[in-house]
Design an enzyme around this catalytic site. Sequence first.
Site, PDB file in Angstrom:
ATOM      1  N   HIS A 107      36.824  35.629  12.520  1.00 60.77           N
ATOM      2  CA  HIS A 107      37.310  37.011  12.464  1.00 60.77           C
ATOM      3  C   HIS A 107      36.667  37.729  11.304  1.00 60.77           C
ATOM      4  O   HIS A 107      36.329  37.118  10.285  1.00 60.77           O
ATOM      5  CB  HIS A 107      38.843  37.061  12.350  1.00 60.77           C
TER       6      HIS A 107
ATOM      7  N   GLY B 283      37.689  30.536   1.697  1.00 65.21           N
ATOM      8  CA  GLY B 283      39.049  31.059   1.755  1.00 65.21           C
ATOM      9  C   GLY B 283      39.548  31.358   3.163  1.00 65.21           C
ATOM     10  O   GLY B 283      40.520  32.097   3.334  1.00 65.21           O
TER      11      GLY B 283
ATOM     12  N   ASP C  44      46.086  43.564  10.491  1.00 63.44           N
ATOM     13  CA  ASP C  44      46.456  42.356   9.752  1.00 63.44           C
ATOM     14  C   ASP C  44      47.945  42.410   9.415  1.00 63.44           C
ATOM     15  O   ASP C  44      48.482  43.451   9.027  1.00 63.44           O
ATOM     16  CB  ASP C  44      45.618  42.240   8.469  1.00 63.44           C
TER      17      ASP C  44
HETATM   18  P1  AMP Z   1      41.365  34.530   6.534  1.00 62.38           P
HETATM   19  O1  AMP Z   1      42.004  34.165   5.229  1.00 62.38           O
HETATM   20  O2  AMP Z   1      40.042  35.243   6.391  1.00 62.38           O
HETATM   21  O3  AMP Z   1      41.311  33.371   7.489  1.00 62.38           O
HETATM   22  O4  AMP Z   1      42.314  35.653   7.149  1.00 62.38           O
HETATM   23  C1  AMP Z   1      43.373  35.376   7.984  1.00 62.38           C
HETATM   24  C2  AMP Z   1      44.132  36.667   8.090  1.00 62.38           C
HETATM   25  O5  AMP Z   1      44.965  36.603   9.220  1.00 62.38           O
HETATM   26  C3  AMP Z   1      45.033  36.969   6.888  1.00 62.38           C
HETATM   27  O6  AMP Z   1      44.646  38.210   6.299  1.00 62.38           O
HETATM   28  C4  AMP Z   1      46.435  37.018   7.501  1.00 62.38           C
HETATM   29  O7  AMP Z   1      47.240  38.004   6.909  1.00 62.38           O
HETATM   30  C5  AMP Z   1      46.128  37.318   8.948  1.00 62.38           C
HETATM   31  N1  AMP Z   1      47.114  36.876   9.923  1.00 62.38           N
HETATM   32  C6  AMP Z   1      47.668  35.640  10.026  1.00 62.38           C
HETATM   33  N2  AMP Z   1      48.508  35.594  11.072  1.00 62.38           N
HETATM   34  C7  AMP Z   1      48.480  36.822  11.647  1.00 62.38           C
HETATM   35  C8  AMP Z   1      49.142  37.411  12.764  1.00 62.38           C
HETATM   36  N3  AMP Z   1      49.997  36.711  13.518  1.00 62.38           N
HETATM   37  N4  AMP Z   1      48.884  38.707  13.054  1.00 62.38           N
HETATM   38  C9  AMP Z   1      48.019  39.416  12.304  1.00 62.38           C
HETATM   39  N5  AMP Z   1      47.360  38.922  11.233  1.00 62.38           N
HETATM   40  C10 AMP Z   1      47.592  37.646  10.910  1.00 62.38           C
END
Ligand code: AMP
Length: 115
Positions: free
Chosen positions: A101, A94, A32
């Site tokens: 994922h 959220g 992440d």
């Molecule tokens: P969610 O809030 O469950 O949709 O989680 C989305 C997650 O994706 C968050 O923890 C972000 O920090 C992560 N995220 C967003 N863009 C990227 C990226 N380009 N590479 C890695 N993680 C990412």
Amino acid sequence: MKDANCIFCKIIDGAIPSTKVYEDEYVFAMRDINPQAPVHILVLPKEHICCADAIDESNSVYVAKIFEAIAKIAKAEGLEKGYRVINNCGEDGGQTVMHLHYHILGGVKLSEKII
Ligand code: AMP
Ligand code: ZN
């Protein structure tokens, strides 16, 4: 099938860089970008599935493969003392990236809340 407007589909295709930790025919996993624990990994299906709410008989194989991958990744990351797997679904859950994922969080004793 991929979604051309989806950031995680672009990462899976290699169009956007990521820190990949695991990949197989069904699953892609990366660190992440904004870690909430010493180990914070996102595990995603290689097919664009928006969210847990869209899982059905046609695509549930990805969920099984994701959890097979989670066990492998946890071993590779040295999480023998345990870890947490989280899925955020939809607005109230959220979810910020609309490509299914699962978060693996570990490397520290996590709070017993949530949940
Ligand atoms: P969610 O809030 O469950 O949709 O989680 C989305 C997650 O994706 C968050 O923890 C972000 O920090 C992560 N995220 C967003 N863009 C990227 C990226 N380009 N590479 C890695 N993680 C990412
Ligand atoms: Zn996608």
